[in-house]
Design a protein around this motif. Structure first.
Motif, PDB file in Angstrom:
ATOM      1  N   PRO A  36     -35.999 -45.515  40.538  1.00  0.00           N
ATOM      2  CA  PRO A  36     -35.886 -44.972  41.902  1.00  0.00           C
ATOM      3  C   PRO A  36     -34.750 -45.623  42.680  1.00  0.00           C
ATOM      4  CG  PRO A  36     -37.766 -46.449  41.716  1.00  0.00           C
ATOM      5  CD  PRO A  36     -37.243 -46.270  40.329  1.00  0.00           C
ATOM      6  N   ILE A  37     -34.131 -44.825  43.542  1.00  0.00           N
ATOM      7  CA  ILE A  37     -32.996 -45.293  44.340  1.00  0.00           C
ATOM      8  C   ILE A  37     -33.311 -45.120  45.817  1.00  0.00           C
ATOM      9  CG2 ILE A  37     -30.597 -44.790  44.974  1.00  0.00           C
ATOM     10  CD1 ILE A  37     -30.043 -44.138  42.074  1.00  0.00           C
ATOM     11  N   GLY A  38     -33.000 -46.152  46.586  1.00  0.00           N
ATOM     12  CA  GLY A  38     -33.164 -46.102  48.036  1.00  0.00           C
ATOM     13  C   GLY A  38     -32.160 -47.016  48.695  1.00  0.00           C
ATOM     14  N   ARG A  39     -32.283 -47.176  50.007  1.00  0.00           N
ATOM     15  CA  ARG A  39     -31.395 -48.069  50.742  1.00  0.00           C
ATOM     16  C   ARG A  39     -31.533 -49.502  50.234  1.00  0.00           C
ATOM     17  NH1 ARG A  39     -27.378 -45.664  53.809  1.00  0.00           N
ATOM     18  NH2 ARG A  39     -28.230 -43.928  55.003  1.00  0.00           N
ATOM     19  N   HIS A  40     -30.412 -50.193  50.137  1.00  0.00           N
ATOM     20  CA  HIS A  40     -30.437 -51.606  49.779  1.00  0.00           C
ATOM     21  C   HIS A  40     -31.208 -52.374  50.859  1.00  0.00           C
ATOM     22  CE1 HIS A  40     -29.028 -55.681  48.890  1.00  0.00           C
ATOM     23  NE2 HIS A  40     -28.593 -55.233  47.729  1.00  0.00           N
ATOM     24  N   PRO A  41     -32.101 -53.274  50.486  1.00  0.00           N
ATOM     25  CA  PRO A  41     -32.938 -53.937  51.496  1.00  0.00           C
ATOM     26  C   PRO A  41     -32.163 -54.809  52.480  1.00  0.00           C
ATOM     27  CG  PRO A  41     -33.238 -54.924  49.324  1.00  0.00           C
ATOM     28  CD  PRO A  41     -32.452 -53.673  49.123  1.00  0.00           C
ATOM     29  N   LYS A  42     -30.962 -55.248  52.118  1.00  0.00           N
ATOM     30  CA  LYS A  42     -30.203 -56.130  53.000  1.00  0.00           C
ATOM     31  C   LYS A  42     -28.908 -55.509  53.506  1.00  0.00           C
ATOM     32  CE  LYS A  42     -32.043 -60.385  50.957  1.00  0.00           C
ATOM     33  NZ  LYS A  42     -31.710 -61.660  50.264  1.00  0.00           N
ATOM     34  N   ASN A  46     -39.373 -48.703  46.385  1.00  0.00           N
ATOM     35  CA  ASN A  46     -39.684 -47.755  47.452  1.00  0.00           C
ATOM     36  C   ASN A  46     -38.703 -46.588  47.516  1.00  0.00           C
ATOM     37  OD1 ASN A  46     -41.882 -49.318  48.410  1.00  0.00           O
ATOM     38  ND2 ASN A  46     -40.458 -50.704  49.433  1.00  0.00           N
ATOM     39  N   GLY A  47     -37.818 -46.488  46.540  1.00  0.00           N
ATOM     40  CA  GLY A  47     -36.816 -45.428  46.550  1.00  0.00           C
ATOM     41  C   GLY A  47     -37.361 -44.092  46.061  1.00  0.00           C
ATOM     42  N   LYS A  48     -36.488 -43.096  46.054  1.00  0.00           N
ATOM     43  CA  LYS A  48     -36.850 -41.767  45.556  1.00  0.00           C
ATOM     44  C   LYS A  48     -36.574 -41.692  44.051  1.00  0.00           C
ATOM     45  CE  LYS A  48     -35.887 -39.360  49.917  1.00  0.00           C
ATOM     46  NZ  LYS A  48     -35.096 -38.300  50.582  1.00  0.00           N
TER      47      LYS A  48
END
Length: 319
Positions: free
Chosen positions: A187-193, A203-205
């Motif tokens: 899954p890919i999502g916003r980088h936490p930092k 927590n990505g899609k």
């Protein structure tokens, strides 16, 4: 003449707890959140047959129905920017996007985009959301994109993208020598930092990339990637996650690695390569008008051809 838009979606459980305008933006992705908010307020977008409010929370399972007239969007100015049109008919355009062309206006790129160019060359696209754009390529990724010329064609193409029936293949040159092809299902999502980057995150899609080796060099590999999903920066993130980052990638490329003993011309092109080495080479979909499967290809651009030539020469001289 305004086009009438009719569409409906069932709110999935995954969106439970979201505001109605946020959930609508996820489900009716061709339209801006502001436009959707206006339709909610006017009663054009209903919840289980009743008017809704933008800030109300959805529980999951509701049926959102949209019936609205689309007026021409005059927020963006037409601009005379050259386009390489691979195919054109009354339903779709297929564009070979050059390196450096941003697809859609946004903060930092208010104009000079593919959307502005489309409005100049095809003024009728002002009546289609996002000027018919249904998917994107990064600014510095070259290659094929399909653009819808009518609302019906756009709806059909978006449905195909959601159903993963649009076939998209890319050529890439990566750092490192791959022993074999494979798949990345991560899954890919916003980088936490770093909010400007994407990352593999729990927590990505869902995101799936298949890749195979086309040619190996001493310290690099030419790979061909096929997307199942279309997440932001997907190939760049997935291959970097596998520790094979794209040559020239300023965000995910990591530290420059040069083959031992490489000639100066190869070292120079690797140091100076101006963009991620990624090209959308093939695009296939069911034509919105005829229903027939159509396929388009775009040859590698000169910068990638030159890079591959230097890598081949380096391999040959070291044998």
């Amino acid at each position: 003449m305004p086009q009438t838009l009719e569409a409906q979606h069932r709110v999935p459980d995954a969106l439970a707890g979201m505001r109605l305008d946020q959930a609508a933006a996820e489900l009716f992705a061709d339209h801006s959140r502001e436009r959707l908010k206006g339709w909610i307020k006017r009663g054009a977008l209903t919840v289980d047959g009743r008017p809704g409010k933008p800030k109300e929370k959805v529980a999951g399972g509701e049926r959102l129905r949209l019936v609205a007239e689309l007026e021409d969007d005059d927020r963006f100015a037409p601009e005379d920017i050259p386009l390489e049109v691979v195919h054109e008919d009354d339903q779709v355009l297929v564009i070979d996007k050059p390196v450096g062309l941003v697809v859609h206006p946004a903060a930092g790129n208010p104009d000079g985009t593919l959307l502005n160019a489309l409005l100049h060359h095809y003024p009728e696209l002002a009546a289609v959301p996002r000027a018919g754009i249904v998917h994107r390529l990064d600014k510095d990724t070259s290659g094929l994109m399909v653009v819808a010329r009518t609302l019906a064609a756009q709806t059909a193409l978006v449905e195909q993208l959601q159903a993963r029936s649009v076939s998209r293949e890319y050529d890439a040159v990566v750092t490192g020598v791959m022993t074999a092809g494979g798949s990345v299902d991560a899954p890919i999502g916003r980088h936490p930092k770093d909010r400007k980057r994407q990352a593999v995150t729990v927590n990505g899609k869902p995101a799936v990339t298949h890749y195979r080796v086309m040619e190996r060099y001493r310290g690099h590999t030419h790979v061909r990637c096929r997307l199942e999903t279309g997440r932001t920066h997907q190939i760049r993130v997935h291959l970097a996650h596998r520790r094979f980052p794209l040559v020239g990638d300023p965000v995910y490329g990591g530290r420059l690695k040069l083959p031992a003993g490489a000639a100066e011309p190869l070292k120079e092109i690797l140091r100076e390569f101006p963009r991620q080495a990624l090209h959308a080479r093939k695009l296939a979909f069911d034509h919105p008008g005829s229903g027939e499967r159509v396929e388009f290809r775009a040859a590698l651009p000169d910068d990638l051809l030159m890079l591959i030539d230097y890598l081949r020469e380096d391999r040959a001289t070291m044998r």
